[in-house]
Design an enzyme around this catalytic site. Structure first.
Site: not given
Lengths: 99, 472
Positions: B78, B153, B177
């Site tokens: 990420k 997310s 997330s």
């Protein structure tokens, strides 16, 4: 209820510029979010809070230089938008309009 | 051969790598080909590293008898986790060209384990959002239906794993997330116990809630990645010594908070959830109703605590030390313009909301109350898991109330978007671990996950029941 003027003040406190159009939209969004959050009022205020669950330990080290001075200076300065003589360059903090 | 490599689990791939039947280079090249073919549609990756094959070559050269199970296994990261010398932008304009000056601790551990880093994945800007539509660089698409969101997310990481563009990936989870996008993309995702994984080198959003965790195609793979990154880190004072795993029961006692499922849950999601419950019952596990009376206030509490902490954490983006800088007439104008133009709408919304709830005069009504609710939620879980109350081993709910929705469907209604976190947020408030496991598909073929939440440090039992659910 939160007004548009209040949103403008909050934006300045948050160091964020907003356009007129954004201010209105934000005011409506914040209103609906704050309305949702207001259900917290139903909860009794006198709940004791135990934030320390005895899991976290203080981390201490000897008060000495952790690494040779200047080891990371270049790498960190490289990230700064403006530098001067191995320092981060910033504008004057105090403005004197008459000067 | 190429397609075969892509279907291998990490354990299988690791086994073949050890026997030298395949090479890390072949494995990396298969994933690169897949990324080449699909990423322009999916937009799971913001950047695919130029040196992937070189990394894999080094990995093959340096392989030894004692190499870690992740040696030579590709991994996606990420975009809010720092890898030294590589860009890390948190999908924000304000950090568009930021180059990480050091490795996050999880990255150091994965480098030691021999991971091959494929690239950095798309996300909601600064991890704020549940659909990846808040990325400053355009939304990621759901690999099961390109017209739909992957969740967020960590949507890029989940889409990469769910779409076969990476075998495993790292995400971060502040209110769901990791788990929610895993559910929407048909992957497994774990939010570890607060403190079990170091956040050193993770861009902070809400520090009392953030955790790094794995996204994988199977529970076994997620477990392997989790066990590689877990452990106390002197560089993160909130990280804790790992606690002895809890004993794994032969038959699990599974709690279900039925009262939280009465409204707002999609019919097909509920049907898949009930079907999972029925099958678990059939397999000899005990299902019991549990009461978590304060769970309904979780989201309200979260939307005070999270913006309060975010508004503080994001104060560091001032255009002076790093990131994009916009110049104005004076220092104040520099700040206003840099942050006003550098941050996207959702980030600004949360910073202003956080500033509001922390204002003098409102502090007790908002932050005080939210902290009290957080404690009540923690106590609700403690009560439900308490052995002396003949407590349950694990609490099962859907991971998200709906399957993946259409891109654009909820962007103009932040509150609707926030409600997607209703089942995931409580675990962050209480600091307990929670795992999302695929449980079925809707008639339209959209994946649906279920969420297993356990007591602090019970990751091993989440994995154990997760594997059972995988095989139902």
């Amino acid at each position: 209820m939160i007004g548009e003027h209040e949103v403008q003040i909050l934006a300045e406190l948050s160091r964020l510029s907003l356009t007129e159009a954004e201010t209105g939209a934000l005011q409506r969004d914040l209103d609906s979010i704050l309305n949702y959050i207001s259900q917290l009022d139903e909860v009794a205020a006198e709940t004791p809070v135990h934030q320390d669950l005895n899991l976290v330990k203080n981390v201490l080290r000897e008060d000495v230089e952790p690494h040779p001075a200047g080891l990371y200076t270049d790498r960190l300065l490289e990230a700064a938008p403006a530098t001067e003589n191995e320092m981060v360059a910033v504008k004057k903090i105090l403005d004197n309009p008459s000067a | 051969m190429a397609t075969d490599l892509l279907t291998l689990s990490v354990t299988e791939a690791s086994h073949l790598l050890t026997k030298k039947e395949i090479s890390a280079v072949e494995l990396a090249e298969s994933y690169l080909a897949q990324i080449e073919a699909k990423n322009s549609d999916l937009k799971a990756y913001l950047e695919v590293f130029a040196d992937v094959v070189d990394q894999a070559k080094v990995s093959d050269d340096k392989r030894s008898a004692g190499s870690h199970a992740l040696w030579g296994i590709p991994l996606a990261v990420k975009d809010n986790i720092l890898i030294e010398g590589r860009r890390a932008s948190s999908a924000s304009r304000i950090l568009e060209n930021y180059v990480a000056p050091y490795d996050a601790t999880v990255i150091t551990k994965l480098k030691t384990a021999g991971s091959v880093f494929l690239g950095r994945t798309n996300m909601d800007e600064f991890a704020m959002g549940g659909s990846t539509e808040n990325s400053s660089f355009g939304p990621t698409k759901n690999p099961h239906d390109l017209s739909r969101v992957p969740g967020g997310s960590s949507g890029g990481s989940a889409a990469a794993v769910g779409g076969g563009l990476a075998p495993i990936a790292l995400g971060s989870d502040t209110g769901g997330s990791i788990r929610q996008p895993a559910s929407l993309c048909g992957a497994v995702g774990l939010k570890p116990t607060y403190g079990n994984v170091s956040r050193y080198g993770l861009m902070a959003m809400a520090s009392s809630l953030d955790q790094i965790g794995p996204i994988a195609r199977s529970v076994a793979d997620a477990r392997l990645l989790y066990e590689t990154i877990a452990g106390r880190d002197p560089l993160d004072s909130t990280s804790v010594e790992l606690v002895e795993p809890k004993a794994t029961p032969e038959a699990f006692t599974i709690g279900v908070p039925y009262d939280t499922l009465t409204e707002g849950v999609d019919e097909e999601v509920l049907a898949i959830f009930n079907d999972t419950i029925a099958k678990l019952k059939g397999a000899g596990h005990l299902i019991r109703e549990v009461s978590l009376p304060n769970l309904k206030y979780s989201l309200a509490s979260y939307y005070v605590l999270m913006p309060a902490e975010s508004s503080t954490n994001l104060g560091r983006f001032d255009g002076l030390r790093y990131g994009v800088a916009k110049s104005g007439a004076n220092l104040l104008e520099d700040y206003l313009k840099t942050r006003g133009e550098g941050f996207g709408p959702e980030v600004r919304r949360r910073i202003i909301l956080g500033t509001y709830v922390l204002s003098a005069g409102y502090y007790d009504a908002f932050y005080g109350k939210a902290t009290a609710v957080r404690e009540l939620v923690r106590q609700d879980y403690a009560q439900a898991f308490a052995k002396k109350n003949s407590g349950v081993d694990i609490i099962l709910t859907p991971t998200a109330p709906t399957p993946a929705w259409l891109i654009g469907e909820k962007v103009n209604d932040p509150l609707q978007m926030y409600l997607e976190d209703i089942f995931t947020v409580p675990a962050n408030l209480a600091g307990i671990p929670a795992l999302s496991v695929p449980a079925g598909q809707t008639r339209a073929g959209l994946p649906v996950g279920v969420q297993l939440a356990g007591p602090h440090f019970a990751e091993n039992n989440l994995f154990a029941l997760g594997e059972i659910i995988e095989q139902l």
